[in-house]
Design a protein around this motif. Structure first.
Motif, PDB file in Angstrom:
ATOM      1  N   VAL A  85       0.834  -1.213   0.000  1.00  0.00           N
ATOM      2  CA  VAL A  85       0.000   0.000   0.000  1.00  0.00           C
ATOM      3  C   VAL A  85       0.867   1.259   0.000  1.00  0.00           C
ATOM      4  CG1 VAL A  85      -1.914  -1.192   1.120  1.00  0.00           C
ATOM      5  CG2 VAL A  85      -0.356   0.152   2.525  1.00  0.00           C
ATOM      6  N   ASN A  86       2.054   1.156   0.549  1.00  0.00           N
ATOM      7  CA  ASN A  86       2.989   2.295   0.498  1.00  0.00           C
ATOM      8  C   ASN A  86       3.578   2.453  -0.895  1.00  0.00           C
ATOM      9  OD1 ASN A  86       3.886   3.800   3.172  1.00  0.00           O
ATOM     10  ND2 ASN A  86       3.148   1.759   3.708  1.00  0.00           N
ATOM     11  N   VAL A  87       3.974   1.352  -1.492  1.00  0.00           N
ATOM     12  CA  VAL A  87       4.515   1.406  -2.859  1.00  0.00           C
ATOM     13  C   VAL A  87       3.462   2.000  -3.795  1.00  0.00           C
ATOM     14  CG1 VAL A  87       5.372   0.008  -4.790  1.00  0.00           C
ATOM     15  CG2 VAL A  87       6.106  -0.506  -2.442  1.00  0.00           C
ATOM     16  N   SER A  88       2.191   1.674  -3.528  1.00  0.00           N
ATOM     17  CA  SER A  88       1.091   2.178  -4.345  1.00  0.00           C
ATOM     18  C   SER A  88       1.086   3.714  -4.389  1.00  0.00           C
ATOM     19  CB  SER A  88      -0.231   1.642  -3.779  1.00  0.00           C
ATOM     20  OG  SER A  88      -1.319   2.170  -4.483  1.00  0.00           O
ATOM     21  N   ASP A  89       1.361   4.356  -3.268  1.00  0.00           N
ATOM     22  CA  ASP A  89       1.381   5.826  -3.236  1.00  0.00           C
ATOM     23  C   ASP A  89       2.530   6.401  -4.067  1.00  0.00           C
ATOM     24  OD1 ASP A  89      -0.868   6.795  -1.824  1.00  0.00           O
ATOM     25  OD2 ASP A  89      -0.013   6.030   0.045  1.00  0.00           O
ATOM     26  N   ILE A  90       3.626   5.668  -4.171  1.00  0.00           N
ATOM     27  CA  ILE A  90       4.742   6.122  -5.030  1.00  0.00           C
ATOM     28  C   ILE A  90       4.350   5.943  -6.504  1.00  0.00           C
ATOM     29  CG2 ILE A  90       7.155   5.718  -5.666  1.00  0.00           C
ATOM     30  CD1 ILE A  90       6.754   7.040  -2.876  1.00  0.00           C
ATOM     31  N   CYS A  91       3.682   4.817  -6.813  1.00  0.00           N
ATOM     32  CA  CYS A  91       3.165   4.609  -8.179  1.00  0.00           C
ATOM     33  C   CYS A  91       2.241   5.762  -8.572  1.00  0.00           C
ATOM     34  CB  CYS A  91       2.382   3.299  -8.266  1.00  0.00           C
ATOM     35  SG  CYS A  91       3.396   1.832  -8.118  1.00  0.00           S
ATOM     36  N   ALA A  92       1.430   6.205  -7.618  1.00  0.00           N
ATOM     37  CA  ALA A  92       0.458   7.269  -7.904  1.00  0.00           C
ATOM     38  C   ALA A  92       1.112   8.595  -8.279  1.00  0.00           C
ATOM     39  CB  ALA A  92      -0.463   7.467  -6.700  1.00  0.00           C
TER      40      ALA A  92
END
Ligand code: ADP
Ligand code: MG
Length: 351
Positions: A85-92
Motif C-alpha cells: 500500500v505504500n509502494v502504491s502511493d509512489i506509483c500514484a
C-alpha cells in the motif's frame, strides 16, 4: 482535568470534520521553508528536489481493529500488504519505490514467531518491489498491533504526476478492476461471524480466491507505471484508489480545479466479484465506487493517447474531464445523470 485540554474552550468532535476535513484543518497553516520542498501535504507523496530527480515520501499507518482483523488476516499477508500500500502511493506519483522504514508497536500477546511471520511477508514484498528496508522503530503497545511504513521513491522530474494536472477533455482511466477487495472483506467478515456462532464450522471460501487475494494481498500498480512509460504516456494527473473510486475521482477533480464525469457501464468489475456481489445482495458498482482498498491507479491523459490505451485491457477509459462548473457526475446505465458524492452517487438507495 487533563493538562493537555483547555476545558474553557468549546470542543469539536473529530467526526464533525471527517478524515479529510481533519487533515485539512490541522495542516492549513503549514508554511514550507526549504527551497527543495516542492510539494508538501495534499498529494499521494511529498516531493523533494534532490538534484536531477525528485524524491517522493509517503507514510501509511495500519492499526489492528481498524485496518485489519487478525481473526482472518494471516500475518504474512499483512506484512506484504503494509509494504504494497505504500509502494502504491509512489506509483500514484508515476515514481519508483526504493526504500522503506518500518515502525512497529505490539502488545505482549504477540510472540516472536508471530512477528517473524509478519516480517516474512514484509521481506517478500521488499523483494518483489525491489525495495530496501533501511530502518524503523519498535515499541510496545497497549492495544494490539500497529504498523507504520514510510516509503521513499524517485521519479524523473519531467515524469511526475500530481493529483492537480487534469485538463478539460482529458480521458479518465482506471487500471485493473474495482470493488473486489471490498467483496473479499465482506466474505471474510461473514465467515468470521459464522465461525464465532459455531466454531466447528469450516470457512467456506472456495471459488473466491480472486476477491480474497485482492483484500488480503493487494499489489501496487508497478506494472501499469512501466507500461505507461513504454507507451510514452505521462498522466496529467494520478491518484491510487485506496478509498473507493468516487472519493478518488473527487480528489482529482478538486485538486485539478475541474469536473469529472464517469459512466456506470465503463467501470471495470471482475466477473467473480460481480457474482459475489449478487450473492451478498450488493450492487457491484457501489462496491467499486465506495468499497476501497483496490489499490488500482486512477489517472487522466490527454486524448491524443486514446488509440494507445484502448488496445490494452489493463486500462479502462471510464470517463472524461470537464469544466469545474459541470460538477462531478455519474451517468447510470439508463442514461440518467447523478451528482457524484464521496459515498458513491446519490441514487444508491434506488438500487
Ligand atoms: P493517501 O490515501 O494517498 O495515503 P491520505 O488521504 O492518507 O493519502 O492523506 C492525504 C494527504 O494528507 C497526504 O498528502 C498526506 O501526506 C497528508 N496527511 C495525512 N495525515 C497527515 C497528518 N497527520 N499530518 C500531516 N499530513 C498528513
Ligand atoms: Mg494514495
Amino acid at each position: 482535568m487533563s493538562l493537555l485540554e483547555d476545558k474553557s474552550q468549546n470542543t469539536t468532535p473529530i467526526s464533525q470534520l471527517g478524515e479529510f476535513g481533519l487533515i485539512g484543518h490541522l495542516t492549513k497553516n503549514i508554511v514550507l521553508t526549504h527551497k527543495n520542498t516542492v510539494k508538501g501535504v495534499g498529494d499521494d507523496a511529498a516531493v523533494i528536489d534532490i538534484g536531477d530527480k525528485y524524491q517522493l515520501i509517503s507514510t501509511d499507518l495500519l492499526v489492528e481493529g481498524v485496518h485489519f482483523d487478525l481473526a482472518y488476516t494471516p500475518l504474512k499477508h499483512l506484512g506484504y500488504k503494509a509494504v504494497a500500500v505504500n509502494v502504491s502511493d509512489i506509483c500514484a506519483m508515476n515514481g519508483e519505490a526504493k526504500q522503506i522504514t518500518l515502525g512497529l508497536a505490539m502488545s505482549n500477546r504477540f510472540t516472536v514467531e508471530a512477528l517473524e511471520e509478519l516480517y516474512a511477508g514484509i521481506h517478500l514484498a521488499c523483494e518483489h518491489y525491489k525495495v530496501d528496508l533501511v530502518g524503523g522503530d519498535t515499541t510496545s503497545s497497549t492495544s494490539g498491533l500497529m504498523i507504520s511504513i514510510t516509503v521513499l521513491g524517485e521519479v524523473e522530474k519531467n515524469k511526475i504526476s500530481y493529483r492537480s494536472g487534469a485538463k478539460v477533455n482529458d480521458l479518465l482511466i482506471a487500471t485493473g478492476d474495482l470493488g473486489a477487495a471490498y467483496l473479499g472483506l465482506q466474505l471474510l467478515k461473514r465467515e468470521k461471524e459464522l465461525f464465532v456462532g459455531n466454531p466447528t464450522i469450516q470457512p467456506d471460501l472456495t471459488g473466491n480466491d480472486y476477491v480474497l487475494a485482492r483484500q488480503l494481498k493487494p499489489e501496487a500498480g508497478v506494472k501499469y507505471i512501466k507500461i505507461l512509460d513504454e507507451l510514452g504516456i505521462i498522466p496529467t494527473s494520478m491518484i491510487d484508489i485506496s478509498d473507493g473510486l468516487s472519493s478518488e475521482v473527487l480528489h482529482l477533480a478538486k485538486s485539478s480545479g475541474v469536473g469529472i464525469t464517469i459512466y456506470e457501464d465503463k467501470i471495470p468489475v471482475d466477473y467473480t466479484a460481480m457474482n459475489l456481489a449478487n450473492e451478498f445482495n450488493l450492487n457491484p458498482i457501489f462496491c467499486a465506487l465506495s468499497g476501497g482498498e483496490d489499490y488500482e491507479l486512477l489517472f487522466t491523459v490527454s486524448q491524443e493517447h486514446y488509440d494507445k490505451l484502448k488496445k490494452d485491457a489493463d486500462f479502462t477509459i471510464i470517463g472524461f474531464v470537464t469544466d469545474a462548473s459541470d460538477g462531478n457526475n455519474f451517468i447510470a446505465n439508463d442514461g440518467s445523470s447523478h451528482s457524484l458524492t464521496a459515498q458513491g452517487w446519490d441514487a444508491i438507495s434506488k438500487k
